[in-house]
Write a protein that holds these residues in place. Structure first.
Motif, short mmCIF file in Angstrom:
data_model
loop_
_atom_site.label_atom_id
_atom_site.label_comp_id
_atom_site.label_asym_id
_atom_site.label_seq_id
_atom_site.Cartn_x
_atom_site.Cartn_y
_atom_site.Cartn_z
N TRP A 248 0.83 -1.21 0.00
CA TRP A 248 0.00 0.00 0.00
C TRP A 248 0.86 1.26 0.00
N PHE A 249 1.94 1.21 0.79
CA PHE A 249 2.78 2.40 0.92
C PHE A 249 3.85 2.51 -0.17
N GLN A 250 3.85 1.60 -1.08
CA GLN A 250 4.82 1.67 -2.16
C GLN A 250 4.63 2.94 -3.00
N GLU A 251 3.37 3.37 -3.12
CA GLU A 251 3.10 4.55 -3.94
C GLU A 251 2.38 5.65 -3.14
N ARG A 252 2.39 5.55 -1.82
CA ARG A 252 1.71 6.54 -0.99
C ARG A 252 2.63 6.99 0.13
N LYS A 253 2.67 8.30 0.37
CA LYS A 253 3.44 8.80 1.51
C LYS A 253 2.71 8.55 2.81
N TRP A 254 1.41 8.89 2.82
CA TRP A 254 0.58 8.68 3.99
C TRP A 254 -0.48 7.63 3.66
N PHE B 283 -3.92 12.27 7.46
CA PHE B 283 -5.23 12.37 8.10
C PHE B 283 -5.20 11.60 9.41
N VAL B 284 -6.29 11.70 10.18
CA VAL B 284 -6.26 11.15 11.54
C VAL B 284 -5.94 9.65 11.57
N GLY B 285 -6.30 8.94 10.51
CA GLY B 285 -6.01 7.52 10.46
C GLY B 285 -4.53 7.21 10.53
N ASP B 286 -3.69 8.14 10.11
CA ASP B 286 -2.24 7.92 10.18
C ASP B 286 -1.76 7.82 11.63
N PRO C 200 10.33 -6.33 18.97
CA PRO C 200 11.20 -5.31 18.39
C PRO C 200 11.78 -5.76 17.05
N GLY C 201 11.72 -4.87 16.08
CA GLY C 201 12.26 -5.17 14.76
C GLY C 201 11.28 -5.85 13.83
N ILE C 202 10.04 -6.06 14.27
CA ILE C 202 9.06 -6.78 13.46
C ILE C 202 8.79 -6.07 12.13
N LEU C 203 9.01 -4.77 12.07
CA LEU C 203 8.70 -4.01 10.86
C LEU C 203 9.86 -3.94 9.88
N GLU C 204 11.03 -4.38 10.29
CA GLU C 204 12.24 -4.14 9.49
C GLU C 204 12.23 -4.82 8.13
N GLU C 205 11.52 -5.90 7.99
CA GLU C 205 11.45 -6.59 6.69
C GLU C 205 10.58 -5.85 5.67
N TYR C 206 9.92 -4.81 6.11
CA TYR C 206 8.94 -4.11 5.28
C TYR C 206 9.37 -2.66 5.13
N PRO C 207 10.18 -2.37 4.11
CA PRO C 207 10.81 -1.05 4.00
C PRO C 207 9.82 0.10 3.87
N ASN C 208 8.72 -0.13 3.19
CA ASN C 208 7.76 0.96 3.01
C ASN C 208 7.01 1.26 4.30
N VAL C 209 6.71 0.21 5.05
CA VAL C 209 6.08 0.40 6.36
C VAL C 209 7.04 1.10 7.30
N THR C 210 8.29 0.68 7.28
CA THR C 210 9.31 1.30 8.14
C THR C 210 9.49 2.76 7.79
N GLU D 69 8.49 8.42 9.06
CA GLU D 69 8.02 9.73 8.58
C GLU D 69 7.05 10.35 9.58
N VAL D 70 6.17 9.53 10.14
CA VAL D 70 5.22 10.06 11.12
C VAL D 70 5.96 10.58 12.35
N GLN D 71 6.87 9.79 12.86
CA GLN D 71 7.53 10.20 14.10
C GLN D 71 8.58 11.28 13.90
N LYS D 72 8.94 11.59 12.65
CA LYS D 72 9.84 12.70 12.37
C LYS D 72 9.12 14.04 12.27
N ILE D 73 7.80 14.02 12.19
CA ILE D 73 7.05 15.27 12.19
C ILE D 73 7.41 16.03 13.47
N PRO D 74 7.82 17.29 13.38
CA PRO D 74 8.33 17.99 14.57
C PRO D 74 7.43 17.93 15.79
N GLN D 75 6.12 18.10 15.59
CA GLN D 75 5.21 18.07 16.73
C GLN D 75 5.17 16.69 17.37
#
Length: 220
Positions: free
Chosen positions: A140-146, A153-156, A171-181, A186-192
């Motif tokens: 899904w995230f291969q062609e989508r930023k959010w 949107f709030v679902g993110d 820990p590390g369960i997401l590492e095999e999935y580069p687009n999910v990672t 990206e979400v947690q890098k948002i300054p707020q």
């Protein structure tokens, strides 16, 4: 007008609401029911605040009161422009995305609160199946930023939280999935969001109530 959000001192069913409010930089206050004051909820506020079908979390904004975490999340999103589309169809699509995340969250919650003697065996099977869900999200995230495309949107915030609690358990369960990672980063890098996650208010492992099998907060 400051929004009041009331809940237990766990991430549980309210973290994604906090994340949305932090992202929006909307003033809000937390009312936390703990072991010391839980009777304030059970014997007083539950019956005296005028909440329809009283439950936690609840929101109070002036005379307006609302319960149910997803209703609160969507209310905040609608009010501040990060939920709903220009058409009924677009809004329905966003609703469907939120419902999909809620399915993932519900399955995780069922695992956390299952019979303690069955937890380890169920955990193995659960994460085998969760890998299939992560593959779908990775595609899904291969062609989508959010989650909904180019616009957050709030679902993110709901999905970020759901992914994060899984990563807390394994820990590390997401590492095999580069687009999910990439998406989660990206979400947690948002300054707020980054500021909130580094604050004293945020507690990553206060996920569940004390009787859960994982991520328990002992102060209830």
């Amino acid at each position: 007008m400051t929004i009041l959000i009331a809940y237990w001192p766990i991430r549980g069913l309210c973290e994604y609401v906090y994340l949305a409010l932090e992202y929006l930089e909307v003033p809000y206050e937390r009312k936390t029911y703990t072991a010391e004051n839980m009777n304030e909820w059970y014997k007083e506020d539950k019956y005296n605040l005028g909440l329809h079908f009283a439950n936690l979390p609840y929101l109070v904004e002036g005379d307006f009161k609302l319960v149910q975490s997803l209703a609160i999340l969507k209310y905040v999103g609608r009010k501040y422009g990060i939920f709903g589309g220009d058409s009924i169809e677009e809004t329905a699509h966003q609703e469907a995305l939120i419902e999909h995340v809620n399915d993932l969250r519900s399955r995780f919650s069922n695992l956390c609160y299952c019979d303690r003697d069955l937890f380890e065996a169920k955990k193995v099977k659960y994460f085998e199946e969760f890998g299939e869900e992560l593959k779908k999200l990775d595609d899904w995230f291969q062609e989508r930023k959010w989650m909904n495309g180019d616009k957050i949107f709030v679902g993110d915030f709901f999905l970020w939280h759901t992914l994060d609690v899984h990563d807390c358990m394994v820990p590390g369960i997401l590492e095999e999935y580069p687009n999910v990672t990439r998406y989660k980063n990206e979400v947690q890098k948002i300054p707020q969001i980054d500021r909130y996650l580094k604050s004293e208010v945020y507690r990553r492992f206060n996920i569940n109530a004390p009787w859960a099998n994982f991520g328990c907060y002992a102060g209830l």
